[in-house]
Design an enzyme around this catalytic site. Structure first.
Site, PDB file in Angstrom:
ATOM      1  CE  LYS A 160      -4.112   1.955   2.161  1.00 36.93           C
ATOM      2  NZ  LYS A 160      -4.833   2.257   0.914  1.00 36.93           N
TER       3      LYS A 160
HETATM    4  N1  PMP Z   1      -7.904  -1.871  -2.660  1.00 33.83           N
HETATM    5  C1  PMP Z   1      -7.304  -0.678  -2.793  1.00 33.83           C
HETATM    6  C2  PMP Z   1      -6.540  -0.381  -4.029  1.00 33.83           C
HETATM    7  C3  PMP Z   1      -7.393   0.267  -1.756  1.00 33.83           C
HETATM    8  O1  PMP Z   1      -6.800   1.454  -1.865  1.00 33.83           O
HETATM    9  C4  PMP Z   1      -8.152  -0.030  -0.612  1.00 33.83           C
HETATM   10  C5  PMP Z   1      -8.288   0.989   0.481  1.00 33.83           C
HETATM   11  N2  PMP Z   1      -7.231   0.896   1.394  1.00 33.83           N
HETATM   12  C6  PMP Z   1      -8.763  -1.290  -0.519  1.00 33.83           C
HETATM   13  C7  PMP Z   1      -8.612  -2.179  -1.570  1.00 33.83           C
HETATM   14  C8  PMP Z   1      -9.513  -1.671   0.705  1.00 33.83           C
HETATM   15  O2  PMP Z   1      -8.607  -1.906   1.755  1.00 33.83           O
HETATM   16  P1  PMP Z   1      -9.052  -1.703   3.256  1.00 33.83           P
HETATM   17  O3  PMP Z   1     -10.280  -2.526   3.424  1.00 33.83           O
HETATM   18  O4  PMP Z   1      -7.927  -2.262   4.058  1.00 33.83           O
HETATM   19  O5  PMP Z   1      -9.282  -0.278   3.468  1.00 33.83           O
END
Ligand code: PMP
Length: 307
Positions: A160
């Site tokens: 991320k």
């Molecule tokens: N995919 C992407 C590309 C994202 O940016 C996010 C947001 N963080 C998610 C999925 C969902 O992740 P999370 O549930 O951990 O927020």
């Protein structure tokens, strides 16, 4: 009274400062090459308990550490320090409302894209409701993006990092310019992967289906929460690759993420999925929000009280 958004306090380099005083060097690798890893963490205010709950904080910190490790950034902050700073900056702002908190580790200094240090951190709590339009819709009209999702052998979606959002940007801007709310990406094998900032679930015959982590998907914490909640509600979940036309024939579909929460998909490429939130989506949405807001004791272990 909590400060106005433009005057809120940010945690930067060990100090809590007003946002307009939080400055970084323009030559820093984070500014030049997007060399940062981050988490978007939600906090939910519970007025009955007079408490603000951070949702799955420990799991966000685990993912942040994995992203940092994969990019070979120096390991500067312990989990305890990440948590202490997170709580301190929210308290400094006296926020008693729902928040989206951005916690970012970045490479500072005068290095280049190969630098591993110095690693610094900022934490910015943002009152919820100020982020992208697609996060505030009742339902989404989506398109399959003409842009492919990044893949593990080029720029891993498992990490991320800020740079990954250039791919998200291309998909999202294309979708908006073509009159859609958001995009769904295919991966390099032509299977469904995820949205620009969210994961995807479809529902068929009462069963939930979501792409594998190896289908070019972020290891989403919301996805994990939904799988647990679905099991507890006796809803079957399959994690497997999904074809594009299979998704067009879904009974229900939704995007999910910390910002998105659970948002129904109304149509994909003009194939109507549903006119309103479907039954399975509705059930999951209700229990998800109740769990995150501290109204469901069963999921209390997911929450960290701030005050
Ligand atoms: N995919 C992407 C590309 C994202 O940016 C996010 C947001 N963080 C998610 C999925 C969902 O992740 P999370 O549930 O951990 O927020």
């Amino acid at each position: 009274m909590p400060p106005k958004v433009e005057e809120r306090f940010i945690w930067l380099s060990g100090a809590i400062v007003p946002v307009y005083e939080a400055k970084i060097n323009v030559l820093a690798p984070t500014a030049q090459f997007g060399l940062n890893v981050f988490e978007g963490i939600r906090c939910y205010w519970n007025s009955e308990q007079n408490q603000l709950f951070a949702f799955r904080l420990a799991d966000h910190f685990k993912r942040l550490k994995r992203s940092q490790r994969l990019l070979k950034m120096a390991d500067t902050f312990s989990v305890e320090e990440l948590k202490e700073a997170f709580i301190a900056v929210i308290k400094a702002n006296e926020y008693k409302e729902d928040l989206a908190v951005r916690q970012t580790l970045f490479i500072e200094g005068y290095g280049s894209w190969g630098s591993r240090e110095p690693v610094n951190m900022f934490i910015a709590p943002i009152p919820k409701g100020k982020t992208s339009a697609e996060y505030n819709k009742k339902g989404l009209n989506c398109c399959i993006s003409s842009w492919q999702r990044i893949n593990d052998n080029a720029l891993s979606p498992r990490i991320k990092c800020g740079a990954n959002y250039i791919n998200s940007r291309m998909g999202q801007l294309e979708a908006l310019e073509n009159g859609y709310d958001t995009a769904i990406f295919l991966n390099n094998h032509g299977h469904i992967s995820e949205g620009p900032g969210s994961c995807l679930f479809m529902c068929k015959g009462g069963k939930l289906i979501t792409p594998l982590f190896t289908d070019s998907v972020l290891e989403s914490i919301t996805r994990d929460s939904i799988i647990t909640l679905a099991h507890d509600l006796d809803i079957k979940v399959e994690e497997r690759s999904i074809d594009r036309t299979e998704l067009y024939n879904a009974d229900e579909a939704f995007l999910c993420g910390s910002s998105m929460e659970i948002t129904p998909i109304f149509s994909i490429d003009h194939y109507e999925i549903s006119k309103e939130k479907g039954q399975v989506t509705k059930k999951l949405h209700e229990i998800y929000l109740a769990a995150a807001r501290g109204e469901e004791t069963k999921y209390r272990h997911w929450l960290t009280p701030i005050y």
